[in-house]
Design a protein around this motif. Structure first.
Motif, PDB file in Angstrom:
ATOM      1  N   THR A 184     -20.879  -4.618  20.469  1.00  0.00           N
ATOM      2  CA  THR A 184     -20.770  -5.845  19.695  1.00  0.00           C
ATOM      3  C   THR A 184     -22.515  -6.408  19.353  1.00  0.00           C
ATOM      4  O   THR A 184     -23.093  -6.412  20.256  1.00  0.00           O
ATOM      5  CB  THR A 184     -20.249  -7.010  20.392  1.00  0.00           C
ATOM      6  N   TYR A 185     -22.475  -6.969  18.072  1.00  0.00           N
ATOM      7  CA  TYR A 185     -23.866  -7.309  17.799  1.00  0.00           C
ATOM      8  C   TYR A 185     -23.769  -8.385  16.636  1.00  0.00           C
ATOM      9  O   TYR A 185     -22.632  -8.580  16.055  1.00  0.00           O
ATOM     10  CB  TYR A 185     -24.570  -6.266  17.144  1.00  0.00           C
ATOM     11  N   VAL A 186     -24.907  -9.324  16.524  1.00  0.00           N
ATOM     12  CA  VAL A 186     -24.916 -10.316  15.610  1.00  0.00           C
ATOM     13  C   VAL A 186     -25.911  -9.744  14.630  1.00  0.00           C
ATOM     14  O   VAL A 186     -27.149  -9.309  14.978  1.00  0.00           O
ATOM     15  CB  VAL A 186     -25.317 -11.530  16.311  1.00  0.00           C
ATOM     16  N   ARG A 187     -25.449  -9.935  13.382  1.00  0.00           N
ATOM     17  CA  ARG A 187     -26.149  -9.440  12.104  1.00  0.00           C
ATOM     18  C   ARG A 187     -27.352 -10.323  11.956  1.00  0.00           C
ATOM     19  O   ARG A 187     -27.300 -11.345  11.809  1.00  0.00           O
ATOM     20  CB  ARG A 187     -25.296  -9.193  10.779  1.00  0.00           C
ATOM     21  N   GLY A 188     -28.522  -9.612  11.791  1.00  0.00           N
ATOM     22  CA  GLY A 188     -29.664 -10.578  11.381  1.00  0.00           C
ATOM     23  C   GLY A 188     -30.019 -10.239   9.762  1.00  0.00           C
ATOM     24  O   GLY A 188     -29.400  -9.906   9.082  1.00  0.00           O
ATOM     25  N   GLU A 189     -31.164 -11.156   9.658  1.00  0.00           N
ATOM     26  CA  GLU A 189     -31.775 -10.996   8.117  1.00  0.00           C
ATOM     27  C   GLU A 189     -32.568  -9.645   7.888  1.00  0.00           C
ATOM     28  O   GLU A 189     -33.466  -9.560   8.718  1.00  0.00           O
ATOM     29  CB  GLU A 189     -32.489 -12.242   7.732  1.00  0.00           C
ATOM     30  N   THR A 190     -32.463  -8.915   6.883  1.00  0.00           N
ATOM     31  CA  THR A 190     -33.389  -7.867   6.440  1.00  0.00           C
ATOM     32  C   THR A 190     -34.621  -8.408   6.486  1.00  0.00           C
ATOM     33  O   THR A 190     -35.016  -9.274   5.687  1.00  0.00           O
ATOM     34  CB  THR A 190     -32.780  -7.353   5.315  1.00  0.00           C
ATOM     35  N   GLY A 191     -35.318  -7.789   7.162  1.00  0.00           N
ATOM     36  CA  GLY A 191     -37.163  -8.018   7.405  1.00  0.00           C
ATOM     37  C   GLY A 191     -37.208  -9.517   7.918  1.00  0.00           C
ATOM     38  O   GLY A 191     -38.625  -9.488   8.112  1.00  0.00           O
ATOM     39  N   GLY A 192     -36.291 -10.191   8.582  1.00  0.00           N
ATOM     40  CA  GLY A 192     -36.594 -11.299   9.334  1.00  0.00           C
ATOM     41  C   GLY A 192     -37.562 -11.171  10.518  1.00  0.00           C
ATOM     42  O   GLY A 192     -37.476 -10.179  11.213  1.00  0.00           O
ATOM     43  N   ALA A 193     -38.261 -12.181  10.878  1.00  0.00           N
ATOM     44  CA  ALA A 193     -38.820 -12.139  12.059  1.00  0.00           C
ATOM     45  C   ALA A 193     -37.982 -12.159  13.102  1.00  0.00           C
ATOM     46  O   ALA A 193     -38.698 -11.557  14.158  1.00  0.00           O
ATOM     47  CB  ALA A 193     -39.883 -13.321  11.938  1.00  0.00           C
ATOM     48  N   GLY A 194     -37.023 -12.827  13.316  1.00  0.00           N
ATOM     49  CA  GLY A 194     -36.130 -12.708  14.598  1.00  0.00           C
ATOM     50  C   GLY A 194     -35.021 -11.534  14.398  1.00  0.00           C
ATOM     51  O   GLY A 194     -33.978 -11.690  14.878  1.00  0.00           O
TER      52      GLY A 194
END
Length: 176
Positions: free
Chosen positions: A119-129
């Motif tokens: 299970t994962y939470v999607r991040g922003e492409t190229g985002g610092a976090g």
């Protein structure tokens, strides 16, 4: 009376000697070559299928990726959690075990399977976090080898600097 006592004593002695000759029954499946469990499932003797996934469509959404492990060799056991790593150009991280999950020991006969879920939470492409994941690495408990798979589910949120906002569940018996 004395003959009865001697017979019971002789039977107990014979049973003790028999157990000692058989290894005492407390070997736990360990090999003499370093203590690895000889009955543990190994990647060379299982098929691994990743997905189909319920991928997180946009940043902030949660996705679930089922993984199925099918035994293709002699009977083996899965005792513990799978190991899961996420790789990106910027580095790699280990996915922690789901806090509420309880590992169970499963025995897999040839042709039987077990599953677990990432299970994962999607991040922003190229985002610092975020970690722009490109590969998934999977290992079995008690075995040092891993197998790599392409990751097409988007970046993963990082919390506390470098920990993925993701978890790996325990093995569950698959099928009937």
């Amino acid at each position: 009376m004395r003959a009865t006592s001697l017979t019971v004593g002789s039977a107990a002695l014979a049973a003790t000697l028999l157990l000692t000759a058989c290894g005492g029954g407390d070997s736990g499946g360990e090999a003499e070559d370093g203590g690895q469990d000889t009955s543990a499932c190994v990647l060379d003797e299982v098929g691994v299928e990743v997905g189909p996934a319920n991928a997180a469509p946009v940043a902030g959404d949660t996705g679930n990726i089922p993984v199925t492990v099918t035994n293709q060799g002699a009977e083996c056991t899965l005792d513990g959690f799978p190991t899961v790593g996420l790789q990106a150009d910027a580095g790699s991280v280990t996915v922690p075990e789901e806090e509420a999950a309880q590992a169970q020991k499963l025995t897999l006969a040839e042709g039987t399977a077990a599953t677990f879920t990432i299970t994962y939470v999607r991040g922003e492409t190229g985002g610092a976090g975020s970690l722009d994941v490109t590969r998934l690495k999977i290992g079995l408990p008690g075995a040092p080898q891993t197998r790599g798979f392409a990751w097409s589910y988007g970046p993963v949120v990082l919390v506390e600097g470098d920990a993925p906002e993701a978890s790996v569940g325990a093995f569950q018996q698959a099928g009937d």
